[in-house]
Design a protein around this motif. Structure first.
Motif, PDB file in Angstrom:
ATOM      1  N   LEU A 189       0.884  -1.274  -0.211  1.00 29.50           N
ATOM      2  CA  LEU A 189      -0.218  -0.227  -0.175  1.00 29.50           C
ATOM      3  C   LEU A 189       0.711   1.345   0.167  1.00 29.50           C
ATOM      4  CD1 LEU A 189      -3.058  -1.142   2.711  1.00 29.50           C
ATOM      5  CD2 LEU A 189      -2.376  -1.275  -0.229  1.00 29.50           C
ATOM      6  N   VAL A 190       2.168   1.299   1.083  1.00 29.23           N
ATOM      7  CA  VAL A 190       2.551   2.613   0.701  1.00 29.23           C
ATOM      8  C   VAL A 190       3.732   2.595  -0.491  1.00 29.23           C
ATOM      9  CG1 VAL A 190       4.576   3.573   2.075  1.00 29.23           C
ATOM     10  CG2 VAL A 190       2.906   1.919   3.360  1.00 29.23           C
ATOM     11  N   ASP A 191       3.964   1.477  -1.454  1.00 32.81           N
ATOM     12  CA  ASP A 191       4.559   1.362  -2.103  1.00 32.81           C
ATOM     13  C   ASP A 191       3.911   1.618  -3.143  1.00 32.81           C
ATOM     14  OD1 ASP A 191       7.195   1.330  -4.081  1.00 32.81           O
ATOM     15  OD2 ASP A 191       5.958  -0.565  -4.864  1.00 32.81           O
ATOM     16  N   ALA A 192       2.937   1.852  -3.265  1.00 40.39           N
ATOM     17  CA  ALA A 192       1.946   2.628  -4.550  1.00 40.39           C
ATOM     18  C   ALA A 192       1.310   3.953  -4.035  1.00 40.39           C
ATOM     19  CB  ALA A 192       0.526   2.405  -4.674  1.00 40.39           C
ATOM     20  N   GLU A 193       1.191   4.704  -2.882  1.00 39.03           N
ATOM     21  CA  GLU A 193       2.266   6.169  -2.892  1.00 39.03           C
ATOM     22  C   GLU A 193       3.008   6.636  -2.960  1.00 39.03           C
ATOM     23  OE1 GLU A 193      -1.210   7.618  -0.985  1.00 39.03           O
ATOM     24  OE2 GLU A 193      -1.906   6.481  -0.837  1.00 39.03           O
ATOM     25  N   VAL A 194       3.913   5.598  -2.591  1.00 40.20           N
ATOM     26  CA  VAL A 194       5.263   6.333  -3.132  1.00 40.20           C
ATOM     27  C   VAL A 194       5.207   6.678  -4.359  1.00 40.20           C
ATOM     28  CG1 VAL A 194       8.068   5.979  -3.231  1.00 40.20           C
ATOM     29  CG2 VAL A 194       6.800   6.094  -0.953  1.00 40.20           C
ATOM     30  N   ARG A 195       4.835   5.505  -5.261  1.00 41.07           N
ATOM     31  CA  ARG A 195       4.873   5.726  -7.004  1.00 41.07           C
ATOM     32  C   ARG A 195       3.951   6.979  -7.724  1.00 41.07           C
ATOM     33  NH1 ARG A 195       8.566   2.058  -8.898  1.00 41.07           N
ATOM     34  NH2 ARG A 195       6.775   1.440 -10.380  1.00 41.07           N
ATOM     35  N   GLY A 196       3.101   7.350  -6.560  1.00 38.72           N
ATOM     36  CA  GLY A 196       2.087   8.359  -6.621  1.00 38.72           C
ATOM     37  C   GLY A 196       1.209   7.823  -8.089  1.00 38.72           C
ATOM     38  N   HIS A 197       0.505   6.193  -6.723  1.00 39.00           N
ATOM     39  CA  HIS A 197      -0.654   5.747  -7.941  1.00 39.00           C
ATOM     40  C   HIS A 197      -1.813   5.538  -6.485  1.00 39.00           C
ATOM     41  CE1 HIS A 197       0.960   5.141 -11.161  1.00 39.00           C
ATOM     42  NE2 HIS A 197       1.780   4.811 -10.836  1.00 39.00           N
ATOM     43  N   ARG A 198      -2.390   6.268  -5.967  1.00 42.79           N
ATOM     44  CA  ARG A 198      -3.797   6.570  -4.688  1.00 42.79           C
ATOM     45  C   ARG A 198      -4.766   5.402  -4.890  1.00 42.79           C
ATOM     46  NH1 ARG A 198      -3.682  12.932  -3.181  1.00 42.79           N
ATOM     47  NH2 ARG A 198      -5.013  12.709  -4.976  1.00 42.79           N
ATOM     48  N   SER A 199      -4.638   5.167  -5.790  1.00 47.58           N
ATOM     49  CA  SER A 199      -5.411   3.803  -6.290  1.00 47.58           C
ATOM     50  C   SER A 199      -5.739   2.766  -5.642  1.00 47.58           C
ATOM     51  CB  SER A 199      -5.583   4.018  -7.820  1.00 47.58           C
ATOM     52  OG  SER A 199      -5.028   3.746  -8.133  1.00 47.58           O
ATOM     53  N   HIS A 200      -4.626   2.466  -5.424  1.00 50.56           N
ATOM     54  CA  HIS A 200      -3.952   1.173  -5.159  1.00 50.56           C
ATOM     55  C   HIS A 200      -3.210   1.332  -3.885  1.00 50.56           C
ATOM     56  CE1 HIS A 200      -4.770   0.264  -8.778  1.00 50.56           C
ATOM     57  NE2 HIS A 200      -4.504  -1.410  -8.852  1.00 50.56           N
ATOM     58  N   GLY A 201      -3.129   2.634  -3.050  1.00 49.88           N
ATOM     59  CA  GLY A 201      -2.844   2.853  -1.844  1.00 49.88           C
ATOM     60  C   GLY A 201      -3.304   2.719  -0.901  1.00 49.88           C
ATOM     61  N   VAL A 202      -3.321   3.520   0.569  1.00 50.75           N
ATOM     62  CA  VAL A 202      -3.864   3.318   2.319  1.00 50.75           C
ATOM     63  C   VAL A 202      -5.730   3.581   1.879  1.00 50.75           C
ATOM     64  CG1 VAL A 202      -3.666   4.498   4.618  1.00 50.75           C
ATOM     65  CG2 VAL A 202      -1.529   4.498   3.273  1.00 50.75           C
ATOM     66  N   ALA A 203      -5.894   3.863   0.695  1.00 49.87           N
ATOM     67  CA  ALA A 203      -7.099   3.968   0.800  1.00 49.87           C
ATOM     68  C   ALA A 203      -7.833   2.812   1.166  1.00 49.87           C
ATOM     69  CB  ALA A 203      -7.822   5.286  -0.586  1.00 49.87           C
ATOM     70  N   LEU A 204      -7.186   1.606  -0.120  1.00 49.37           N
ATOM     71  CA  LEU A 204      -7.908   0.557   0.434  1.00 49.37           C
ATOM     72  C   LEU A 204      -7.847   0.142   1.570  1.00 49.37           C
ATOM     73  CD1 LEU A 204      -5.267  -0.941  -2.462  1.00 49.37           C
ATOM     74  CD2 LEU A 204      -8.154  -0.490  -2.922  1.00 49.37           C
ATOM     75  N   LEU A 205      -7.475   0.543   2.291  1.00 49.08           N
ATOM     76  CA  LEU A 205      -6.640  -0.333   4.014  1.00 49.08           C
ATOM     77  C   LEU A 205      -9.074  -0.208   4.669  1.00 49.08           C
ATOM     78  CD1 LEU A 205      -5.647  -1.306   6.341  1.00 49.08           C
ATOM     79  CD2 LEU A 205      -5.008   0.718   6.738  1.00 49.08           C
ATOM     80  N   PRO A 206      -9.357   0.724   4.106  1.00 53.28           N
ATOM     81  CA  PRO A 206     -10.815   0.091   5.210  1.00 53.28           C
ATOM     82  C   PRO A 206     -11.624  -0.130   4.153  1.00 53.28           C
ATOM     83  CG  PRO A 206     -10.164   2.670   4.580  1.00 53.28           C
ATOM     84  CD  PRO A 206      -8.743   2.675   3.980  1.00 53.28           C
ATOM     85  N   THR A 207     -11.125  -0.784   3.569  1.00 54.47           N
ATOM     86  CA  THR A 207     -11.408  -1.893   2.359  1.00 54.47           C
ATOM     87  C   THR A 207     -11.598  -3.269   2.640  1.00 54.47           C
ATOM     88  OG1 THR A 207     -12.067  -0.362   0.297  1.00 54.47           O
ATOM     89  CG2 THR A 207     -12.360  -3.074   0.371  1.00 54.47           C
ATOM     90  N   TYR A 208     -10.117  -3.433   2.797  1.00 57.65           N
ATOM     91  CA  TYR A 208      -9.402  -4.615   3.744  1.00 57.65           C
ATOM     92  C   TYR A 208      -9.636  -4.672   4.703  1.00 57.65           C
ATOM     93  CZ  TYR A 208      -5.981  -4.392  -0.894  1.00 57.65           C
ATOM     94  OH  TYR A 208      -5.162  -4.388  -0.792  1.00 57.65           O
TER      95      TYR A 208
END
Length: 504
Positions: A189-208
């Motif tokens: 999740l954090v790697d996605a945020e670092v690479r600029g892809h919030r679609s696959h980042g921490v916003a997924l955590l509530p769903t998980y």
């Protein structure tokens, strides 16, 4: 007195929703004021209904005498030693008659007005766990304080990558996810945020977390490998978090390809794995070309179709380090919809519209409202029929071949939180040594060919894979990673103002 013995209880009483209590035990003595912290409105309502004997548990014993929902002051004539159940935290809870048993059921926060020494339980993993206040138990789910940057938007938080990893890890382990699994999920999740892809980042955590509560993710499941010869293996993810099976398959595939020249691994019965580029590391470490394919639940409409029937399936190619002007491994990662579904949801989290070519509404017409995606909308496939061909290639290789399934059979993680997604992935590793090739030199010649189209000068802007990601990583190291307000609220994270980004 309240006694619960080995209670199993669902959020709607009939088993159709998620299991809230899993063999839970609880005792509240007569005359004691206590606090039960739950995480999510469904869990709070289920616990209140259970304690009020509105519904019987699915299994186990509940012994509660004369329960009532209490206002702050009980009606005249209420018998002594009544069990008082507060459906939500209110100031003044302690101002009840001596001798009453008071249970305050809260949703993810402390109960105002409750005496400091009052016993507290937290609903974690379906059981009541004794715990202190938020201040006493910073590892509890919902208790992780976010860190706001000095110039962060009002109400929003910026995190260093390290601090964000810590927050995600603490949230998962506080929800009884094993530390190793929590670390792998946080890394992706954090790697996605670092690479600029919030679609696959921490916003997924509530769903998980919701999927874990409702049974769609089995947090204790780990991948089981079956070898089919020296260069072929199958990984059964068992319906657990998607990341552990993907990491194990990538490492096995890359290591095996480096030793034998070629390797292939398939993962089945899996959940969402996040951004495929997150699994580039093993291939780059072992100097192996990697191809990763993934199928997902239906969100993409084929050309001319008015509804989604195929997944926004993903393709990722990883190469070893090149020796040319770019001097960075290629990592090509893209979905077969014109945009990833998560990018549309990210726009919704930020209260923004999306371009009309990103989304088709339930009426089959172009739309800009992100919420329509989950109301029967769809994402057009990229590139017309050529994009459809790419999607079908992934369906056959990663779906039919690797998982004995296809994306129309894959559960959508938000719409069906109680079902394991059942998605699958294919990992292919190829060692350049097997072909007698110098992959680095070949990639460098590709770079030079592209440069020749710019008269030999390095063009402005982003012209090769990973350049945009590298630029974004440099920016977040300076400015921090912004987590939208809506996501902060869903996770119960707090952002104290005027606090520097930790570790930045």
């Amino acid at each position: 007195m309240i006694r619960l013995r080995d209670v199993v209880h669902t959020s709607d009483g009939d088993g159709a929703r998620g299991v809230v209590l899993r063999g839970a035990d609880l005792q509240v003595d007569e005359g004691v004021t206590s606090v039960i912290r739950t995480f999510g409105a469904d869990a709070r309502r289920a616990v209140v209904d259970l304690l009020l004997t509105r519904r019987a548990p699915s299994y186990g014993e509940v012994d509660v005498v004369r329960p009532v929902i209490g206002p702050v002051r009980l009606p005249e004539g209420t018998p002594p030693s009544t069990i008082v159940i507060d459906a939500e935290a209110r100031p003044g809870t302690q101002a009840r008659r001596p001798g009453d048993t008071v249970v305050v059921v809260t949703e993810g926060t402390e109960a105002p007005g409750v005496p400091t020494g009052a016993p507290r339980w937290e609903l974690r993993g379906g059981r009541f766990v004794p715990g202190g206040s938020l201040a006493d138990d910073p590892g509890a789910f919902g208790a992780q304080p976010a860190v706001a940057a000095p110039n962060a938007d009002v109400g929003s938080g910026r995190f260093s990558p390290e601090r964000l990893h810590e927050a995600v890890y603490a949230t998962l382990t506080g929800h009884l996810v094993a530390p190793g699994i929590a670390d792998e999920v946080a890394r992706v999740l954090v790697d996605a945020e670092v690479r600029g892809h919030r679609s696959h980042g921490v916003a997924l955590l509530p769903t998980y977390l919701r999927r874990m509560r409702e049974g769609g993710i089995r947090p204790g499941a780990g991948p089981e490998r079956t070898d089919h010869g020296p260069t072929r293996a199958s990984f059964d993810a068992g319906g657990g978090f998607g990341q552990p099976a993907a990491f194990e398959a990538a490492e096995w595939c890359a290591r095996t390809a480096a030793a034998h020249g070629v390797a292939v691994a398939n993962v089945h019965s899996n959940n969402h794995v996040g951004m495929l580029a997150a699994y580039r590391g093993p291939f780059q470490r072992h100097g192996v070309v990697g191809l990763i394919l993934n199928i997902s639940g239906p969100s993409v409409a084929p050309p001319g179709a008015a509804r989604p029937t195929l997944g926004s399936n993903a393709v990722c190619l990883v190469t070893p380090v090149s020796k040319g002007a770019y001097d960075e491994p290629f990592c090509i990662d893209y979905a077969t919809g014109v945009v990833a579904a998560g990018k549309i949801r990210d726009a919704g989290n930020r209260g923004a519209d999306v371009p009309p070519d990103w989304l088709t509404g339930p009426d089959g017409k172009p739309a800009t409202d992100p919420s329509l995606l989950d109301q029967g909308g769809s994402i057009p496939v990229f590139g017309g029929h050529k994009g459809l061909c790419t999607t079908l290639i992934v369906e056959i290789l990663a779906g039919a071949l690797a998982g004995n399934t296809v994306s129309p059979n894959v559960a959508k993680q938000r719409k069906e939180p109680g079902r394991v997604m059942g998605c699958s992935q294919l990992f292919l590793g190829l060692s350049a040594d097997t072909f007698g090739a110098d992959t680095g030199a070949a990639v460098a010649s590709l770079e030079e060919a592209v440069l020749r189209g710019h008269d030999g000068a390095v063009p402005d802007g982003h012209w090769f894979p990973d350049q945009m990601e590298r630029a974004h990583e440099a920016a977040v190291r300076e400015e921090g990673i912004l987590v939208p307000d809506q996501v902060l609220g869903e996770l119960g994270w707090h952002t104290p103002p005027e606090t520097a980004v930790a570790g930045a």
